[in-house]
Design a protein around this motif. Structure first.
Motif, short mmCIF file in Angstrom:
data_model
loop_
_atom_site.label_atom_id
_atom_site.label_comp_id
_atom_site.label_asym_id
_atom_site.label_seq_id
_atom_site.Cartn_x
_atom_site.Cartn_y
_atom_site.Cartn_z
N VAL A 85 -37.30 -12.05 52.96
CA VAL A 85 -38.12 -12.86 53.87
C VAL A 85 -39.30 -13.48 53.13
O VAL A 85 -39.71 -14.61 53.42
CB VAL A 85 -38.60 -12.01 55.07
CG1 VAL A 85 -39.54 -12.81 55.96
CG2 VAL A 85 -37.40 -11.54 55.88
N SER A 86 -39.82 -12.76 52.13
CA SER A 86 -40.88 -13.36 51.30
C SER A 86 -40.35 -14.61 50.62
O SER A 86 -41.05 -15.64 50.53
CB SER A 86 -41.35 -12.33 50.26
OG SER A 86 -42.38 -12.87 49.46
N ILE A 219 -44.93 -7.27 59.59
CA ILE A 219 -45.04 -8.65 59.11
C ILE A 219 -43.80 -9.48 59.46
O ILE A 219 -43.93 -10.65 59.88
CB ILE A 219 -45.29 -8.67 57.59
CG1 ILE A 219 -46.66 -8.07 57.29
CG2 ILE A 219 -45.24 -10.11 57.05
CD1 ILE A 219 -47.01 -8.00 55.82
N ILE A 220 -42.59 -8.91 59.31
CA ILE A 220 -41.39 -9.73 59.58
C ILE A 220 -41.33 -10.23 61.03
O ILE A 220 -41.07 -11.41 61.26
CB ILE A 220 -40.11 -8.96 59.18
CG1 ILE A 220 -40.04 -8.86 57.65
CG2 ILE A 220 -38.86 -9.66 59.71
CD1 ILE A 220 -38.80 -8.15 57.12
N ARG A 284 -28.80 -19.42 54.17
CA ARG A 284 -28.85 -20.84 54.52
C ARG A 284 -27.44 -21.45 54.54
O ARG A 284 -27.13 -22.30 55.36
CB ARG A 284 -29.76 -21.57 53.54
CG ARG A 284 -30.26 -22.93 54.04
CD ARG A 284 -31.31 -23.52 53.12
NE ARG A 284 -32.61 -22.89 53.32
CZ ARG A 284 -33.20 -22.12 52.42
NH1 ARG A 284 -32.63 -21.88 51.27
NH2 ARG A 284 -34.39 -21.58 52.67
N ARG A 285 -26.61 -21.01 53.61
CA ARG A 285 -25.23 -21.50 53.58
C ARG A 285 -24.45 -21.03 54.81
O ARG A 285 -23.56 -21.72 55.30
CB ARG A 285 -24.52 -21.01 52.32
CG ARG A 285 -24.90 -21.76 51.06
CD ARG A 285 -24.23 -21.16 49.84
NE ARG A 285 -24.53 -21.92 48.65
CZ ARG A 285 -23.85 -22.98 48.24
NH1 ARG A 285 -22.80 -23.37 48.95
NH2 ARG A 285 -24.18 -23.62 47.16
N LEU A 286 -24.79 -19.85 55.30
CA LEU A 286 -24.04 -19.27 56.42
C LEU A 286 -24.49 -19.78 57.78
O LEU A 286 -23.66 -20.01 58.67
CB LEU A 286 -24.16 -17.74 56.39
CG LEU A 286 -23.48 -17.03 55.21
CD1 LEU A 286 -23.87 -15.56 55.18
CD2 LEU A 286 -21.96 -17.16 55.32
N VAL A 287 -25.81 -19.96 57.95
CA VAL A 287 -26.32 -20.26 59.30
C VAL A 287 -27.17 -21.52 59.37
O VAL A 287 -27.66 -21.88 60.44
CB VAL A 287 -27.14 -19.07 59.86
CG1 VAL A 287 -26.28 -17.83 59.96
CG2 VAL A 287 -28.38 -18.80 59.01
N LEU A 294 -32.56 -18.22 60.27
CA LEU A 294 -32.57 -18.00 58.81
C LEU A 294 -33.33 -16.73 58.44
O LEU A 294 -32.92 -15.98 57.54
CB LEU A 294 -33.20 -19.21 58.11
CG LEU A 294 -33.29 -19.15 56.58
CD1 LEU A 294 -31.89 -19.05 55.98
CD2 LEU A 294 -34.02 -20.37 56.05
N ILE A 295 -34.44 -16.45 59.12
CA ILE A 295 -35.26 -15.28 58.78
C ILE A 295 -34.49 -13.96 59.00
O ILE A 295 -34.38 -13.16 58.07
CB ILE A 295 -36.59 -15.31 59.57
CG1 ILE A 295 -37.48 -16.43 59.03
CG2 ILE A 295 -37.31 -13.96 59.48
CD1 ILE A 295 -38.72 -16.67 59.85
#
Length: 345
Positions: A85-86, A219-220, A284-287, A294-295
């Motif tokens: 996530v960072s 944080i997430i 990113r390629r998957l969704v 994405l997160i």
């Protein structure tokens, strides 16, 4: 008349695909989780694992499972999610697909401060588990402050390409400083630090889980609620400003969140690079690029990557282990070169 219906159908298909991806990653994590419980120099059958988990194991089996394997598995999951996530945040802020807390020097800043602390005061073994994340956070914050200051322009905020170049230069400088500090350490401390720098999580314990857990679980979710802001920041500055976004303020807040995820993760795990690069790219390629999906997808992909790397590292040359960071680097370095070549093209 048909356009809204087609758009709705496409949106539903995209959501269905995203849900399938999240479920698939979750199932894969559960599978690797149980494989990891069984892996190691002291073999346990799956029947023994289940019996021990439900309180019917021997004293030795309980010791192996609850004191050695479960803490490192949970640490793997937390570190993978935190670093991934960072990476999402840094790539969103810089609008550069090559941004990663390791490449930008944030991991290096955390590592240098931890090494400086050990050189000046204590060994890793005797250091408080609560102190090291704080020390690492200071180092990663220092790196982020330098990056922000040198890549900031008054009217445009962070200049993405300057942020990447500054980060690479800072990463090299911190690496050089760590080499110098390592040369000054006693042989005993040097061995500990060398293992830590290689990204070994073999000595993980429940205290480290407790020290790292709050950073990740607080944080997430906070970052998730800023997903729409990240979508806006991914646009050109003038587009983001025209939509009412306070670009400078949000860039600074999200950079702080990226530091808060990467710094404590490095303090616990050492130098595990490329997770923040690989996981967001795969996600990113998957969704797709929408940060609301994405997160969480990146977090799951990062967790799967690290727990799989740790399982491989302690399975292939038993009774010895390959540090998790080395296994991830073997996967990550070629992938980084591939992305670099693709970016140039």
């Amino acid at each position: 008349m048909n356009a809204p219906s087609k758009l709705s159908t496409g949106e539903q298909a995209r959501k269905r695909r995203s849900l399938i991806v999240l479920l698939t990653l979750s199932v894969l994590i559960i599978i690797v989780f149980f494989i990891s419980l069984n892996a190691g120099s002291s073999r346990m059958s799956y029947e023994d694992v289940f019996q021990t988990l439900f309180g019917s194991g021997t004293e030795k089996q309980e010791l192996i499972l609850f004191q050695f394997r479960l803490p490192r598995i949970i640490i793997s999951l937390l570190i993978g999610a935190g670093l991934a996530v960072s990476g999402v945040l840094l790539q969103g802020i810089s609008r550069n697909p090559l941004a990663d807390p390791g490449i930008l020097g944030i991991n290096g800043g955390a590592g240098m401060m931890v090494m400086l602390y050990i050189f000046s005061f204590q060994s890793i073994a005797t250091s408080s588990t609560m102190v090291l994340p704080a020390i690492a956070l200071i180092g990663s914050s220092l790196a982020a402050f330098i990056i922000y200051t040198l890549s900031y322009e008054k009217h445009t905020g962070i200049v993405p390409i300057r942020m990447l170049y500054t980060g690479i230069a800072i990463s090299a400088a911190f690496s050089a400083a760590m080499i110098v500090i390592a040369l000054k350490l006693s042989p005993e401390k040097y061995q500990q630090v060398a293992s830590w720098l290689a990204g070994s999580i073999g000595n993980s314990n429940w205290k480290q889980v407790v020290a790292l857990l709050p950073w990740i679980v607080i944080i997430i979710p906070l970052v998730y609620f800023k997903a729409r802001t990240l979508d806006v920041l991914s646009l050109a500055d003038h587009s983001a400003i025209s939509l009412g976004a306070s670009v400078n303020k949000h860039q600074l807040l999200l950079l702080a969140a990226a530091v808060g995820l990467a710094g404590p993760s490095v303090a616990v795990s050492g130098s595990i690079g490329f997770v923040g690069l690989i996981a967001p790219h795969l996600a990113r390629r998957l969704v797709g690029s929408g940060h609301r999906i994405l997160i969480p997808t990146s977090a799951l992909a990062g967790s799967l990557l690290v727990i799989a790397a740790d399982t491989i590292g302690r399975s292939i040359i038993q009774p010895s282990e390959i540090p998790t960071g080395v296994v991830v680097a073997v996967i990550g370095a070629p992938y980084f070169l591939y992305l670099l070549a693709k970016t140039r093209a």
